[in-house]
Design a protein around this motif. Structure first.
Motif, short mmCIF file in Angstrom:
data_model
loop_
_atom_site.label_atom_id
_atom_site.label_comp_id
_atom_site.label_asym_id
_atom_site.label_seq_id
_atom_site.Cartn_x
_atom_site.Cartn_y
_atom_site.Cartn_z
N TYR A 149 1.02 -1.25 -0.36
CA TYR A 149 0.25 -0.10 -0.07
C TYR A 149 0.84 1.29 -0.16
O TYR A 149 0.23 2.06 -0.93
N PHE A 218 -2.07 -1.92 19.97
CA PHE A 218 -0.45 -2.59 20.19
C PHE A 218 0.75 -2.55 20.32
O PHE A 218 1.42 -1.69 19.56
N TYR A 233 -3.35 12.80 15.26
CA TYR A 233 -4.67 12.82 14.09
C TYR A 233 -4.97 14.11 13.05
O TYR A 233 -5.16 14.78 14.51
C1 WQD Z 1 -2.74 4.45 14.70
C2 WQD Z 1 -2.26 3.67 15.39
C3 WQD Z 1 -1.96 1.02 15.76
C4 WQD Z 1 -5.48 -0.31 15.85
C5 WQD Z 1 -2.47 3.27 8.74
C6 WQD Z 1 -1.99 3.64 7.43
C7 WQD Z 1 -2.07 5.06 6.84
C8 WQD Z 1 -3.35 5.22 7.27
C9 WQD Z 1 -4.30 5.67 8.38
C10 WQD Z 1 -4.07 5.99 4.29
C11 WQD Z 1 -1.29 2.35 16.22
C12 WQD Z 1 -2.87 1.65 17.26
C13 WQD Z 1 -4.88 0.84 15.61
C14 WQD Z 1 -6.27 -1.04 16.47
C15 WQD Z 1 -3.87 0.17 18.28
N1 WQD Z 1 -4.38 5.62 6.00
N2 WQD Z 1 -3.93 0.87 17.03
N3 WQD Z 1 -5.38 -0.45 17.93
O1 WQD Z 1 -1.62 2.41 10.80
O2 WQD Z 1 -1.48 4.97 11.78
O3 WQD Z 1 -1.89 4.18 9.63
O4 WQD Z 1 -4.21 4.63 8.26
O5 WQD Z 1 -3.55 6.06 4.08
O6 WQD Z 1 -1.71 4.77 5.60
O7 WQD Z 1 -1.00 2.71 7.63
O8 WQD Z 1 -3.55 3.87 11.91
O9 WQD Z 1 -5.47 3.93 13.20
O10 WQD Z 1 -4.00 1.55 12.09
O11 WQD Z 1 -3.20 2.97 14.07
O12 WQD Z 1 -3.12 -0.33 19.05
O13 WQD Z 1 -7.33 -1.69 17.13
O14 WQD Z 1 -3.46 3.49 16.76
O15 WQD Z 1 -0.87 0.37 16.44
O16 WQD Z 1 -0.26 3.10 16.42
P1 WQD Z 1 -1.60 3.80 11.04
P2 WQD Z 1 -4.05 3.11 12.50
#
Ligand code: WQD
Length: 337
Positions: A149, A218, A233
């Motif tokens: 991605y 996580f 955010y």
């Molecule tokens: C944020 C934080 C997780 C879920 C992704 C894509 C990025 C963009 C946004 C498209 C991390 C933690 C998450 C959960 C958790 N998408 N988490 N428990 O991974 O930063 O970005 O989405 O453009 O390209 O990579 O976003 O919301 O998945 O995670 O602890 O059930 O929340 O480990 O630290 P991320 P996320």
């Protein structure tokens, strides 16, 4: 002035349609509803009072794109349409190279055929990978992508850059989003994750609404203030307004001699997962169920934006706080049946 919005029925796309309307633009949407619902159009109509013009189709369909450019006097394109699930991209990379890369090549080819001069591209902070220095600027070195991605976003940025360089009358802006969250204050449009949300905030609001027993956090052994990952955010409405600022710069600015620019679109602030949870608890005034779990493969420790360039050149900056975004996300969650 007509703008073609690919993926305009999606989470960020739908909020951008609303802000484009408020800015006086007419949007034409192309969306294949692979990651959105037609009901979004009803929500948009209730907010702006106008039924959006939409074509159910795919950006790999050159004939459909040609039909749209023949039928409407399109001044610019905002290209959201893409697959965006990091985990899925690892399991099914060819779907991502087809949906994200070849579709962008097709879109660019048809744009040039019809001399459409302006493109705003939906990119992502994921191109920075695990940055060595924070906050990241637009000059922060791009890292080897940690997922197909992320690689598709890097490849598309390069394709667009090279196309702009080869053409006399073609300008483009890539917007590198950080973490979009929240919903329109009306709760008529918002995020509609299919199945189990992979992103943090929709998972949190589903736990808050009792749809899921607990959030799995996580990892809490990262080198951060509380051990959990740091992200930037950004309220989806602020993000939508950044697209209006970008299309304004491309289609309305007389003295914009920049053919290709990249901008970070974030708040400029980082928050940990536990800080997001604590903020959400303050909103619901209820304890929030979560459990610390092992790290998630592919997560970076911390990434947040230096937004000085987008403030300076786009004349845009975020207006809404993390709390406001979570309040809007929560109101949206409670509005869902
Ligand atoms: C944020 C934080 C997780 C879920 C992704 C894509 C990025 C963009 C946004 C498209 C991390 C933690 C998450 C959960 C958790 N998408 N988490 N428990 O991974 O930063 O970005 O989405 O453009 O390209 O990579 O976003 O919301 O998945 O995670 O602890 O059930 O929340 O480990 O630290 P991320 P996320």
């Amino acid at each position: 002035m007509n703008i073609l919005v690919t993926g305009g029925a999606g989470f960020i796309g739908s909020h951008t349609i609303v802000e484009l309307y408020h800015a006086g633009y007419n949007s034409i949407i192309i969306d294949n509803f692979s990651n959105s619902e037609p009901t979004v159009l009803d929500g948009i109509e209730k907010i702006i009072g106008v039924k959006p013009v939409i074509f159910n189709g795919d950006c790999n369909d050159a004939d459909l794109l040609s039909t749209l450019f023949n039928k409407y006097d399109i001044k610019g394109v905002i290209h959201f349409a893409a697959s965006k699930a990091v985990g899925e991209s690892v399991a099914n990379p060819l779907k991502y190279y087809h949906n994200n890369v070849s579709a962008t090549v097709t879109l660019l080819s048809v744009m040039l055929k019809f001399s459409i001069p302006s493109l705003v591209f939906s990119s992502s902070c994921t191109v920075y990978g695990e940055p060595d220095l924070l906050p990241v600027t637009e000059d922060t070195p791009i890292k080897v992508a940690s997922s197909p991605y992320g690689n598709t976003k890097q490849i598309c940025e390069e394709i667009i850059r090279d196309t702009v360089a080869a053409e006399n009358n073609f300008k483009a802006i890539s917007l590198r989003y950080f973490n979009p969250i929240g919903a329109h204050e009306s709760a008529l449009i918002g995020e509609l994750p299919k199945g189990t949300p992979s992103n943090l905030v929709p998972f949190i609001t589903q736990v808050g609404a009792g749809l899921r027993p607990e959030l799995q956090v996580f990892g809490n052994d990262y080198n951060t203030v509380d051990g959990t990952c740091v992200r930037d955010y950004i309220h989806v409405v602020d993000l939508a307004k950044a697209h209006v600022a970008a299309i304004n710069l491309l289609v309305k600015s007389e003295n914009n001699n920049q053919k290709y620019r990249v901008y970070n679109i974030g708040t400029g602030n980082g928050n940990t997962v536990l800080e997001v949870i604590k903020t959400f608890e303050g909103i619901t005034e209820k304890p929030f169920n979560y459990k610390i779990m092992p790290r998630r493969e592919g997560d970076v420790t911390a990434v947040y934006a230096d937004v000085s360039l987008s403030e300076k050149e786009l004349g845009w900056k975020t207006e809404k706080s993390l709390k406001e975004a979570l309040v809007d996300a929560w109101r949206w969650q409670l509005s869902l049946k």
